[in-house]
Design an enzyme around this catalytic site. Structure first.
Site, PDB file in Angstrom:
ATOM      1  N   HIS A   1     -22.151-144.306  -6.401  1.00 17.24           N
ATOM      2  CA  HIS A   1     -21.715-144.593  -5.035  1.00 17.24           C
ATOM      3  C   HIS A   1     -21.465-143.291  -4.274  1.00 17.24           C
ATOM      4  CE1 HIS A   1     -20.995-148.674  -6.574  1.00 17.24           C
ATOM      5  NE2 HIS A   1     -21.031-149.050  -5.319  1.00 17.24           N
TER       6      HIS A   1
ATOM      7  N   LYS B   1     -15.899-142.983  -2.329  1.00 14.54           N
ATOM      8  CA  LYS B   1     -15.409-144.177  -3.033  1.00 14.54           C
ATOM      9  C   LYS B   1     -14.275-143.783  -3.971  1.00 14.54           C
ATOM     10  CE  LYS B   1     -16.869-148.297  -5.565  1.00 14.54           C
ATOM     11  NZ  LYS B   1     -16.190-149.190  -4.611  1.00 14.54           N
TER      12      LYS B   1
END
Length: 267
Positions: A154, A158
């Site tokens: 990600h 995140k």
């Protein structure tokens, strides 16, 4: 259907507002941001760079939930628990895409679902939930001679790891083998770890750049591997899934559901 978007100045909040504007079966009723935000009292159009929407941004939950039918929530765990409480008190549908909950927070949300309809999922996209269904079936068909490893990547901002989607896939694999994920999960490996323990489910995570979400699950056997994967190219897939969940929930009884229920994939 009248909907309130919470955490509206975040990435997913903006995606949800945009997605609502593209449809005729849902209406943006209210927009909620954190206390003291510089966006308070401005029109919601400022968040997505659109024409005037006629929806005033607020930091007051009571105001945001006073004339709505449902809450779209991709916020933070503590905030989601608070909103679930509001939803239970006011009989509002609550769609939760937030990830990173503690066991206590998970239990609180399950309790609130006794009094309203909540759809909660680590991933709202059709593709990922179909992938979870396939993972469960594959895990059921393949014995523990096939090692299960889950990889996800990600964007750099995140904050939780493994991702909610990775955990969703891990849970699907565990259910396929009729085992408890918490008893077999291995989160990352470093140093001299020794031989891989048979029957475990491994997780590996990467963070960097602006990656929306890459997930793959490998079933590694002797002389062969099966790899199932999903790549998210736009956040709109999560927003569209959340709207689908809200419309589905409108016609279902109180309880805690997942996107597998919404998509008819829950066996």
């Amino acid at each position: 259907m009248r909907l309130t978007v919470v955490g509206a100045n975040g990435r997913m909040g903006r995606e949800l507002i945009t997605a609502i504007q593209r449809r005729k079966d849902v209406e943006l009723c209210a927009v909620l941001v954190r206390k003291g935000s510089s966006f308070v009292d401005k029109d919601a159009s400022i968040l997505i760079g659109s024409d005037f929407l006629g929806v005033r941004i607020t930091d007051d939950p009571e105001s945001a939930f006073s004339n709505t039918e449902g809450i779209l929530d991709f916020s933070q765990p503590q905030a989601s628990v608070l909103y679930a409480n509001y939803a239970a008190q006011k009989s509002l549908i609550h769609i939760i895409g937030t990830t990173g909950f503690s066991k206590t927070e998970e239990a609180q949300i399950a309790d609130f679902a006794k009094y309203t309809t909540i759809v909660k999922s680590g991933n709202m996209s059709l593709g990922v939930n179909l992938l979870a269904n396939l993972v469960k079936r594959a895990a059921k068909a393949l014995d523990d001679d096939f090692d299960i490893e889950i990889y996800e990547m990600h964007h750099a901002n995140k904050v939780d790891s493994p991702s909610g989607t990775a955990l969703l896939l891990g849970q699907a694999a565990a259910e396929g083998r009729n085992i408890m994920l918490k008893n077999v999960s291995v989160n990352g490996r470093s140093g001299h770890t020794g031989k891989r323990e048979k029957g475990t489910i491994g997780f590996a995570c990467s963070r960097g750049g602006t990656v929306i979400g890459d997930h793959s699950i490998t079933f590694a056997g002797e002389n062969e591997r099966i790899v199932l994967s999903h790549i998210a190219q736009e956040r709109s897939i999560f927003a569209n899934g959340a709207l689908k969940a809200a419309l589905w929930a409108k016609n279902h009884e109180n309880g805690l559901y997942s996107m597998l229920d919404v998509l008819g994939l829950n066996e």
